[in-house]
Scaffold this motif. Structure first.
Motif, mmCIF file in Angstrom:
data_model
loop_
_atom_site.group_PDB
_atom_site.id
_atom_site.type_symbol
_atom_site.label_atom_id
_atom_site.label_comp_id
_atom_site.label_asym_id
_atom_site.label_seq_id
_atom_site.Cartn_x
_atom_site.Cartn_y
_atom_site.Cartn_z
ATOM 1 N N MET A 1 0.842 -1.170 0.000
ATOM 2 C CA MET A 1 0.000 0.000 0.000
ATOM 3 C C MET A 1 0.893 1.242 0.000
ATOM 4 S SD MET A 1 -2.945 -0.967 2.751
ATOM 5 C CE MET A 1 -1.860 -1.881 3.828
ATOM 6 N N TYR A 3 1.346 5.302 0.819
ATOM 7 C CA TYR A 3 0.868 6.354 1.705
ATOM 8 C C TYR A 3 1.606 7.654 1.402
ATOM 9 C CZ TYR A 3 -1.601 2.945 4.527
ATOM 10 O OH TYR A 3 -2.471 1.975 4.949
ATOM 11 N N GLU A 89 -0.589 0.085 7.315
ATOM 12 C CA GLU A 89 -0.748 1.453 7.785
ATOM 13 C C GLU A 89 0.117 1.700 9.019
ATOM 14 O OE1 GLU A 89 -4.331 3.063 10.065
ATOM 15 O OE2 GLU A 89 -4.634 3.892 8.040
ATOM 16 N N ARG A 110 -1.671 9.660 4.913
ATOM 17 C CA ARG A 110 -2.895 9.486 4.126
ATOM 18 C C ARG A 110 -2.686 8.402 3.072
ATOM 19 N NH1 ARG A 110 -6.251 14.542 1.939
ATOM 20 N NH2 ARG A 110 -6.031 14.985 4.145
ATOM 21 N N LYS A 111 -3.581 7.427 3.072
ATOM 22 C CA LYS A 111 -3.516 6.333 2.105
ATOM 23 C C LYS A 111 -3.796 6.874 0.706
ATOM 24 C CE LYS A 111 -5.299 1.699 1.336
ATOM 25 N NZ LYS A 111 -6.218 0.684 1.854
ATOM 26 N N VAL A 113 -5.324 6.270 -2.731
ATOM 27 C CA VAL A 113 -6.367 5.369 -3.217
ATOM 28 C C VAL A 113 -6.420 5.280 -4.748
ATOM 29 C CG1 VAL A 113 -7.780 5.583 -1.148
ATOM 30 C CG2 VAL A 113 -8.164 7.149 -3.061
ATOM 31 N N HIS A 114 -5.730 6.185 -5.426
ATOM 32 C CA HIS A 114 -5.715 6.148 -6.895
ATOM 33 C C HIS A 114 -4.446 6.832 -7.394
ATOM 34 C CE1 HIS A 114 -7.020 6.246 -11.048
ATOM 35 N NE2 HIS A 114 -6.696 7.533 -11.081
#
Length: 116
Positions: A1, A3, A89, A110-111, A113-114
């Protein structure tokens, strides 16, 4: 993921730091960048100019309005970021806590997402 770790600067707070503290922040960014590069978690980083060098653009009824300064008028301002690629996270939060600015101000995690 992935961030986004955002950094914010408060000039009034910065002015209260000693030269040694300021140097430690600068050196700490070098150390942090090396760490996340060595671990393979670094995606990218950027430092941004001060709000005085910013243009804010708005379009209303087809007319473009350009103003000097940041969108949000506040003493603290968005001054840079790191993008990290981590497993959890919790790791992103752990890395954010290692950024030297975190001892004087907040680092937002903040993740992403796109990505385009």
């Amino acid at each position: 993921m992935r961030y986004l770790l955002t950094l914010h600067m408060n000039p009034t707070l910065w002015d209260t730091l000693t030269d040694d503290q300021k140097s430690a922040v600068y050196e700490g960014h070098g150390d942090f960048t090396k760490l996340i590069t060595d671990t393979g978690e670094m995606v990218g980083t950027k430092a941004l100019a001060e709000p005085a060098e910013t243009k804010t653009v708005r379009v209303k009824d087809g007319a473009t309005n350009v103003q000097d300064g940041a969108f949000i008028e506040t003493e603290a301002f968005f001054c840079g970021y790191y993008i990290v690629d981590v497993e959890t996270e919790e790791r992103a939060v752990e890395l954010a806590a290692m950024i030297p600015d975190a001892q004087y101000t907040a680092v937002e995690v903040r993740k992403i997402v796109h990505e385009g």
